[in-house]
Design a protein around this motif. Structure first.
Motif, PDB file in Angstrom:
ATOM      1  N   LEU A 155       0.839  -1.197   0.000  1.00 50.47           N
ATOM      2  CA  LEU A 155       0.000   0.000   0.000  1.00 50.47           C
ATOM      3  C   LEU A 155       0.872   1.244   0.000  1.00 50.47           C
ATOM      4  N   HIS A 156       0.746   2.034  -1.022  1.00 49.68           N
ATOM      5  CA  HIS A 156       1.528   3.266  -1.134  1.00 49.68           C
ATOM      6  C   HIS A 156       1.119   4.272  -0.053  1.00 49.68           C
ATOM      7  N   ASN A 157      -0.136   4.253   0.336  1.00 49.42           N
ATOM      8  CA  ASN A 157      -0.647   5.189   1.352  1.00 49.42           C
ATOM      9  C   ASN A 157      -1.147   4.444   2.583  1.00 49.42           C
ATOM     10  N   LEU A 158      -0.304   3.532   3.081  1.00 43.74           N
ATOM     11  CA  LEU A 158      -0.688   2.702   4.229  1.00 43.74           C
ATOM     12  C   LEU A 158      -1.103   3.553   5.427  1.00 43.74           C
ATOM     13  N   GLY A 159      -0.376   4.635   5.711  1.00 42.78           N
ATOM     14  CA  GLY A 159      -0.722   5.477   6.867  1.00 42.78           C
ATOM     15  C   GLY A 159      -2.117   6.045   6.754  1.00 42.78           C
ATOM     16  N   GLN A 160      -2.481   6.490   5.560  1.00 42.71           N
ATOM     17  CA  GLN A 160      -3.834   7.010   5.340  1.00 42.71           C
ATOM     18  C   GLN A 160      -4.885   5.937   5.564  1.00 42.71           C
ATOM     19  N   VAL A 161      -4.619   4.754   5.011  1.00 43.21           N
ATOM     20  CA  VAL A 161      -5.581   3.651   5.120  1.00 43.21           C
ATOM     21  C   VAL A 161      -5.766   3.258   6.576  1.00 43.21           C
ATOM     22  N   ARG A 162      -4.668   3.158   7.316  1.00 37.31           N
ATOM     23  CA  ARG A 162      -4.760   2.835   8.744  1.00 37.31           C
ATOM     24  C   ARG A 162      -5.546   3.900   9.496  1.00 37.31           C
ATOM     25  N   ALA A 163      -5.269   5.166   9.177  1.00 36.55           N
ATOM     26  CA  ALA A 163      -5.931   6.268   9.884  1.00 36.55           C
ATOM     27  C   ALA A 163      -7.431   6.283   9.620  1.00 36.55           C
ATOM     28  N   TYR A 164      -7.850   5.689   8.525  1.00 39.43           N
ATOM     29  CA  TYR A 164      -9.288   5.598   8.230  1.00 39.43           C
ATOM     30  C   TYR A 164      -9.895   4.326   8.818  1.00 39.43           C
ATOM     31  N   LEU A 165      -9.222   3.182   8.620  1.00 34.57           N
ATOM     32  CA  LEU A 165      -9.816   1.899   8.994  1.00 34.57           C
ATOM     33  C   LEU A 165      -9.822   1.648  10.497  1.00 34.57           C
ATOM     34  N   LEU A 166      -8.767   2.034  11.197  1.00 35.80           N
ATOM     35  CA  LEU A 166      -8.711   1.723  12.632  1.00 35.80           C
ATOM     36  C   LEU A 166      -9.800   2.434  13.438  1.00 35.80           C
ATOM     37  N   PRO A 167     -10.033   3.726  13.252  1.00 31.70           N
ATOM     38  CA  PRO A 167     -11.153   4.353  13.959  1.00 31.70           C
ATOM     39  C   PRO A 167     -12.500   3.753  13.560  1.00 31.70           C
ATOM     40  N   ARG A 168     -12.636   3.391  12.291  1.00 30.45           N
ATOM     41  CA  ARG A 168     -13.874   2.764  11.839  1.00 30.45           C
ATOM     42  C   ARG A 168     -14.091   1.442  12.562  1.00 30.45           C
ATOM     43  N   LEU A 169     -13.028   0.641  12.700  1.00 32.02           N
ATOM     44  CA  LEU A 169     -13.131  -0.631  13.403  1.00 32.02           C
ATOM     45  C   LEU A 169     -13.429  -0.411  14.876  1.00 32.02           C
ATOM     46  N   ALA A 170     -12.815   0.614  15.472  1.00 34.24           N
ATOM     47  CA  ALA A 170     -13.074   0.928  16.883  1.00 34.24           C
ATOM     48  C   ALA A 170     -14.531   1.314  17.095  1.00 34.24           C
ATOM     49  N   ARG A 171     -15.080   2.118  16.170  1.00 33.86           N
ATOM     50  CA  ARG A 171     -16.493   2.509  16.289  1.00 33.86           C
ATOM     51  C   ARG A 171     -17.408   1.299  16.143  1.00 33.86           C
ATOM     52  N   GLN A 172     -17.068   0.420  15.230  1.00 36.83           N
ATOM     53  CA  GLN A 172     -17.884  -0.777  15.038  1.00 36.83           C
ATOM     54  C   GLN A 172     -17.855  -1.661  16.280  1.00 36.83           C
ATOM     55  N   ALA A 173     -16.675  -1.809  16.880  1.00 35.43           N
ATOM     56  CA  ALA A 173     -16.562  -2.609  18.100  1.00 35.43           C
ATOM     57  C   ALA A 173     -17.387  -1.997  19.228  1.00 35.43           C
ATOM     58  N   ALA A 174     -17.353  -0.670  19.333  1.00 36.30           N
ATOM     59  CA  ALA A 174     -18.122   0.010  20.381  1.00 36.30           C
ATOM     60  C   ALA A 174     -19.620  -0.094  20.120  1.00 36.30           C
ATOM     61  N   ARG A 175     -20.016   0.025  18.858  1.00 37.74           N
ATOM     62  CA  ARG A 175     -21.444  -0.003  18.519  1.00 37.74           C
ATOM     63  C   ARG A 175     -22.049  -1.375  18.757  1.00 37.74           C
ATOM     64  N   THR A 176     -21.275  -2.439  18.450  1.00 42.22           N
ATOM     65  CA  THR A 176     -21.816  -3.796  18.554  1.00 42.22           C
ATOM     66  C   THR A 176     -21.517  -4.464  19.884  1.00 42.22           C
ATOM     67  N   GLY A 177     -20.505  -3.947  20.611  1.00 43.81           N
ATOM     68  CA  GLY A 177     -20.119  -4.591  21.855  1.00 43.81           C
ATOM     69  C   GLY A 177     -19.436  -5.929  21.651  1.00 43.81           C
ATOM     70  N   ASP A 178     -18.883  -6.163  20.462  1.00 48.08           N
ATOM     71  CA  ASP A 178     -18.280  -7.450  20.122  1.00 48.08           C
ATOM     72  C   ASP A 178     -16.831  -7.490  20.623  1.00 48.08           C
ATOM     73  N   PRO A 179     -16.505  -8.373  21.582  1.00 46.27           N
ATOM     74  CA  PRO A 179     -15.136  -8.420  22.110  1.00 46.27           C
ATOM     75  C   PRO A 179     -14.119  -8.872  21.071  1.00 46.27           C
ATOM     76  N   GLU A 180     -14.536  -9.679  20.081  1.00 41.52           N
ATOM     77  CA  GLU A 180     -13.596 -10.123  19.049  1.00 41.52           C
ATOM     78  C   GLU A 180     -13.191  -8.966  18.143  1.00 41.52           C
ATOM     79  N   LEU A 181     -14.117  -8.055  17.872  1.00 42.77           N
ATOM     80  CA  LEU A 181     -13.764  -6.868  17.095  1.00 42.77           C
ATOM     81  C   LEU A 181     -12.820  -5.968  17.882  1.00 42.77           C
ATOM     82  N   SER A 182     -13.055  -5.856  19.176  1.00 42.81           N
ATOM     83  CA  SER A 182     -12.153  -5.062  20.017  1.00 42.81           C
ATOM     84  C   SER A 182     -10.752  -5.664  20.020  1.00 42.81           C
ATOM     85  N   ALA A 183     -10.672  -7.002  20.099  1.00 44.02           N
ATOM     86  CA  ALA A 183      -9.367  -7.671  20.084  1.00 44.02           C
ATOM     87  C   ALA A 183      -8.683  -7.485  18.734  1.00 44.02           C
ATOM     88  N   LEU A 184      -9.458  -7.544  17.650  1.00 43.30           N
ATOM     89  CA  LEU A 184      -8.897  -7.333  16.315  1.00 43.30           C
ATOM     90  C   LEU A 184      -8.357  -5.910  16.191  1.00 43.30           C
TER      91      LEU A 184
END
Length: 264
Positions: A155-184
């Motif tokens: 990925l040429h823009n890995l930092g950008q992709v991480r900065a977008y995907l990680l908060p999105r994953l954190a929000r999804q884990a918080a919204r669903t309460g799924d411990p496996e998503l939090s661990a991921l």
């Protein structure tokens, strides 16, 4: 010794996760705040209808609505069928149709934990050089994209992709309460810290995914499609990600590659 959570405790947890006071929820659901207080403290067991009503206003996922119902002594309301179940045949065909119809561009269907359910042949470009361990079932798209053993190094823009995907994953884990998503999320966050904000370049129309492949830099933007008003847990949790070329070079490369495969 593990103690099962009461329906009041579960309901209170979802209310707090949504950052609502008892009064906020009461106003939204058109019930008295006293009734919600009595439910949360165990003084009142809500009716099945009331519990589903509150769960809807709290945007509780279907699988967790079942957990609320069981905790209150009721039967689950929602089924979770395998995607191949005959009753999901029309939905399965719809997913296949989206994936086929998107060729020669990449598309993938994932479950609520970003595990791959189905994909089209164009997704193969993301698998070049990936560690075989990451390709063992279940294949996780988030891990493929951000794990150094996946396609992250390409990925040429890995930092950008991480900065977008990680908060999105954190929000999804918080919204669903799924411990496996939090661990991921915690796992993927540990792979790097130098993330660049997903700011727009002069020619970008959406945040791109810039992938080095076969000596060419391919650029994509993506859309996510979900089933509306699903009554089945499996369907509610499916997301279809379709990737579109973000420039003429990527379009030409993918069309040429597809034509070469067809002519073999």
């Amino acid at each position: 010794m593990h103690r099962d959570r009461t329906v009041g405790e579960l309901l209170r947890e979802w209310r707090r996760r949504r950052r609502l006071s008892q009064l906020d929820l009461a106003i939204q659901a058109d019930v008295s705040s006293r009734h919600i207080s009595f439910v949360e403290t165990g003084r009142t067991i809500p009716s099945r209808r009331m519990l589903l009503h509150l769960a809807q206003h709290l945007d509780v996922p279907l699988r967790e609505r079942n957990r609320l119902l069981v905790a209150a002594g009721y039967a689950p309301a929602y089924e979770r069928r395998p995607l191949e179940d005959p009753q999901l045949a029309q939905a399965y065909e719809a997913i296949q149709g989206v994936l086929r119809g998107h060729e020669p561009f990449p598309a993938v269907a994932v479950d609520h934990r970003w595990n791959v359910l189905l994909s089209n042949p164009a997704m193969e470009i993301f698998l070049d050089g990936v560690d075989p361990e990451l390709l063992k079932s279940p294949v996780n798209m988030m891990r493929l994209g951000l794990d150094p053993r996946g396609f992250a190094p390409r990925l040429h823009n890995l930092g950008q992709v991480r900065a977008y995907l990680l908060p999105r994953l954190a929000r999804q884990a918080a919204r669903t309460g799924d411990p496996e998503l939090s661990a991921l999320h915690e796992e993927l966050r540990s792979y790097g810290t130098e993330d660049a904000p997903p700011t727009a370049g002069p020619t970008d129309i959406a945040m791109p995914i810039r992938l080095r492949h076969d000596g060419v830099e391919l650029s994509f933007f993506s859309t996510i499609t979900t089933f509306g008003a699903a009554f089945d847990i499996t369907l509610e949790e499916i997301a279809i990600e379709t990737l579109f070329p973000a420039d003429a070079t990527t379009t030409a490369y993918l069309r040429r590659s597809a034509a070469q495969l067809t002519n073999r």
